[in-house]
Design a protein around this motif. Structure first.
Motif, PDB file in Angstrom:
ATOM      1  N   GLU A  13      -1.200   5.342  -8.963  1.00 28.71           N
ATOM      2  CA  GLU A  13      -0.555   6.429  -9.725  1.00 28.71           C
ATOM      3  C   GLU A  13       0.023   5.907 -11.038  1.00 28.71           C
ATOM      4  O   GLU A  13      -0.119   6.541 -12.080  1.00 28.71           O
ATOM      5  N   GLU A  14       0.696   4.780 -10.983  1.00 27.21           N
ATOM      6  CA  GLU A  14       1.338   4.222 -12.177  1.00 27.21           C
ATOM      7  C   GLU A  14       0.289   3.733 -13.176  1.00 27.21           C
ATOM      8  O   GLU A  14       0.428   3.936 -14.382  1.00 27.21           O
ATOM      9  N   LEU A  15      -0.781   3.113 -12.664  1.00 30.63           N
ATOM     10  CA  LEU A  15      -1.873   2.691 -13.548  1.00 30.63           C
ATOM     11  C   LEU A  15      -2.492   3.922 -14.230  1.00 30.63           C
ATOM     12  O   LEU A  15      -2.716   3.923 -15.448  1.00 30.63           O
ATOM     13  N   ILE A  16      -2.741   4.967 -13.441  1.00 35.39           N
ATOM     14  CA  ILE A  16      -3.330   6.199 -13.980  1.00 35.39           C
ATOM     15  C   ILE A  16      -2.388   6.808 -15.027  1.00 35.39           C
ATOM     16  O   ILE A  16      -2.827   7.259 -16.084  1.00 35.39           O
ATOM     17  N   ARG A  17      -1.090   6.782 -14.762  1.00 36.05           N
ATOM     18  CA  ARG A  17      -0.108   7.342 -15.711  1.00 36.05           C
ATOM     19  C   ARG A  17      -0.154   6.597 -17.048  1.00 36.05           C
ATOM     20  O   ARG A  17      -0.238   7.204 -18.112  1.00 36.05           O
ATOM     21  N   ARG A  18      -0.156   5.260 -16.989  1.00 38.38           N
ATOM     22  CA  ARG A  18      -0.165   4.471 -18.235  1.00 38.38           C
ATOM     23  C   ARG A  18      -1.477   4.657 -18.992  1.00 38.38           C
ATOM     24  O   ARG A  18      -1.479   4.769 -20.224  1.00 38.38           O
ATOM     25  N   VAL A  19      -2.592   4.679 -18.247  1.00 34.03           N
ATOM     26  CA  VAL A  19      -3.903   4.825 -18.897  1.00 34.03           C
ATOM     27  C   VAL A  19      -4.025   6.214 -19.517  1.00 34.03           C
ATOM     28  O   VAL A  19      -4.540   6.368 -20.631  1.00 34.03           O
ATOM     29  N   THR A  20      -3.538   7.238 -18.813  1.00 30.05           N
ATOM     30  CA  THR A  20      -3.605   8.605 -19.330  1.00 30.05           C
ATOM     31  C   THR A  20      -2.843   8.717 -20.647  1.00 30.05           C
ATOM     32  O   THR A  20      -3.304   9.347 -21.603  1.00 30.05           O
ATOM     33  N   ARG A  21      -1.666   8.077 -20.726  1.00 27.79           N
ATOM     34  CA  ARG A  21      -0.892   8.107 -21.980  1.00 27.79           C
ATOM     35  C   ARG A  21      -1.644   7.404 -23.107  1.00 27.79           C
ATOM     36  O   ARG A  21      -1.651   7.875 -24.242  1.00 27.79           O
ATOM     37  N   ALA A  22      -2.315   6.309 -22.793  1.00 31.71           N
ATOM     38  CA  ALA A  22      -3.113   5.614 -23.818  1.00 31.71           C
ATOM     39  C   ALA A  22      -4.252   6.512 -24.303  1.00 31.71           C
ATOM     40  O   ALA A  22      -4.567   6.548 -25.497  1.00 31.71           O
ATOM     41  N   LEU A  23      -4.863   7.249 -23.373  1.00 31.16           N
ATOM     42  CA  LEU A  23      -5.957   8.159 -23.756  1.00 31.16           C
ATOM     43  C   LEU A  23      -5.426   9.299 -24.629  1.00 31.16           C
ATOM     44  O   LEU A  23      -6.082   9.697 -25.587  1.00 31.16           O
ATOM     45  N   ILE A  24      -4.237   9.793 -24.299  1.00 31.90           N
ATOM     46  CA  ILE A  24      -3.621  10.849 -25.119  1.00 31.90           C
ATOM     47  C   ILE A  24      -3.372  10.310 -26.531  1.00 31.90           C
ATOM     48  O   ILE A  24      -3.520  11.036 -27.516  1.00 31.90           O
ATOM     49  N   ILE A  70      -6.988  -2.682 -14.683  1.00 29.43           N
ATOM     50  CA  ILE A  70      -7.715  -3.235 -13.533  1.00 29.43           C
ATOM     51  C   ILE A  70      -6.941  -2.888 -12.271  1.00 29.43           C
ATOM     52  O   ILE A  70      -5.757  -3.238 -12.154  1.00 29.43           O
ATOM     53  N   ASP A  71      -7.592  -2.154 -11.349  1.00 31.16           N
ATOM     54  CA  ASP A  71      -6.933  -1.784 -10.091  1.00 31.16           C
ATOM     55  C   ASP A  71      -7.399  -2.722  -8.984  1.00 31.16           C
ATOM     56  O   ASP A  71      -8.448  -3.365  -9.099  1.00 31.16           O
ATOM     57  N   MET A  87       0.850  -1.190   0.000  1.00 32.26           N
ATOM     58  CA  MET A  87       0.000   0.000   0.000  1.00 32.26           C
ATOM     59  C   MET A  87       0.885   1.239   0.000  1.00 32.26           C
ATOM     60  O   MET A  87       1.979   1.233   0.568  1.00 32.26           O
ATOM     61  N   PHE A  88       0.439   2.285  -0.653  1.00 34.82           N
ATOM     62  CA  PHE A  88       1.124   3.587  -0.769  1.00 34.82           C
ATOM     63  C   PHE A  88       2.362   3.546  -1.673  1.00 34.82           C
ATOM     64  O   PHE A  88       3.158   4.489  -1.670  1.00 34.82           O
ATOM     65  N   SER A  89       2.552   2.477  -2.451  1.00 32.01           N
ATOM     66  CA  SER A  89       3.753   2.405  -3.289  1.00 32.01           C
ATOM     67  C   SER A  89       3.551   3.095  -4.646  1.00 32.01           C
ATOM     68  O   SER A  89       4.487   3.144  -5.452  1.00 32.01           O
ATOM     69  N   GLY A  90       2.357   3.596  -4.900  1.00 37.77           N
ATOM     70  CA  GLY A  90       2.144   4.316  -6.155  1.00 37.77           C
ATOM     71  C   GLY A  90       1.610   3.434  -7.282  1.00 37.77           C
ATOM     72  O   GLY A  90       1.751   3.779  -8.454  1.00 37.77           O
ATOM     73  N   LYS A  91       0.968   2.304  -6.937  1.00 37.66           N
ATOM     74  CA  LYS A  91       0.403   1.415  -7.966  1.00 37.66           C
ATOM     75  C   LYS A  91      -0.709   2.122  -8.732  1.00 37.66           C
ATOM     76  O   LYS A  91      -0.744   2.075  -9.962  1.00 37.66           O
TER      77      LYS A  91
END
Ligand code: ADP
Length: 202
Positions: free
Chosen positions: A23-34, A98-99, A17-21
């Motif tokens: 955040e990292e999922l959101i980062r990858r998904v955001t790039r795919a959306l871009i 999937i989170d 917990m709190f390791s940024g999982k």
């Protein structure tokens, strides 16, 4: 923005917990959306409903997601109730995120492998270890089958070292090995801890 893999594949993001999982999922998904790819993100529903929601990180970023009761709901959502992948023309998203994947049952594995076979980039985020530091549910199998694995660390709340484990506290005390995973009415908290400062009472 193209992933290095030819066609569908599985990426797994794990850590305590709190390791940024998230955040990292959101980062990858955001790039795919871009990149204007079709994306669907799922997470387990806390209650019994299948509904629109968000994946949010502890730092406050969020993306749209669908809360589901299990892998069966994900199949239904992607296929419009029919059996997934029955018609080759069925438009699957290019990316499925999937989170909190550790809360899904053993049917998550077959689903994500079907998706990868069908050409989908699947990105899973979840806890690799439970509060006892034991491998968590369906995750070990998915780690073995993934093309890509990222293990993140948090910061140990005791000493500041990289934290690989989730400390569960009940009424301020380290939880016992046999404490049920869900304790109704208990004062519970979780902290990121390193191996030295992670404690499980026997
Ligand atoms: P996870 O999905 O792995 O639980 P999140 O992406 O939700 O993690 O949150 C990560 C964020 O939590 C960090 O970027 C940081 O802002 C915050 N945070 C709070 N406590 C800690 C900690 N002990 N170690 C690292 N980050 C922490």
């Amino acid at each position: 923005l193209k992933s290095p893999y030819h066609g569908g594949h599985l990426e797994v993001i794990v850590g305590p917990m709190f390791s940024g999982k998230s955040e990292e999922l959101i980062r990858r998904v955001t790039r795919a959306l871009i990149a204007r790819q079709r994306v669907a993100v799922f997470k387990p529903a806390i209650d019994d409903r299948y509904h629109a929601t968000q994946v949010a990180s502890h730092a406050g970023r969020s993306i749209e997601a669908v809360a589901v009761r299990g892998a069966v709901d994900i199949r239904a959502h992607l296929a419009g109730e029919g059996p997934l992948l029955s018609s080759p023309e069925a438009e699957l998203p290019e990316v499925v995120g999937i989170d909190e994947a550790q809360f899904f049952g053993s049917d998550l594995g077959p689903l994500v492998l079907d998706l990868a076979e069908a050409g989908v980039r699947v990105i899973l985020a979840g806890l690799d270890l439970d509060f006892r530091a034991e491998p968590f549910g369906c995750i070990p199998d998915l780690l073995a089958r993934a093309e890509s694995v990222e293990k993140l660390t948090a910061i140990c709340t005791v000493c500041g070292a990289p934290a690989t484990r989730s400390q569960r506290l009940i009424g301020g005390q380290p939880a016992r090995f046999d404490d049920p995973v869900v304790l109704v009415g208990a004062q519970e908290a979780y902290e990121a801890r390193c191996r030295v400062h992670h404690e499980v009472r026997r």
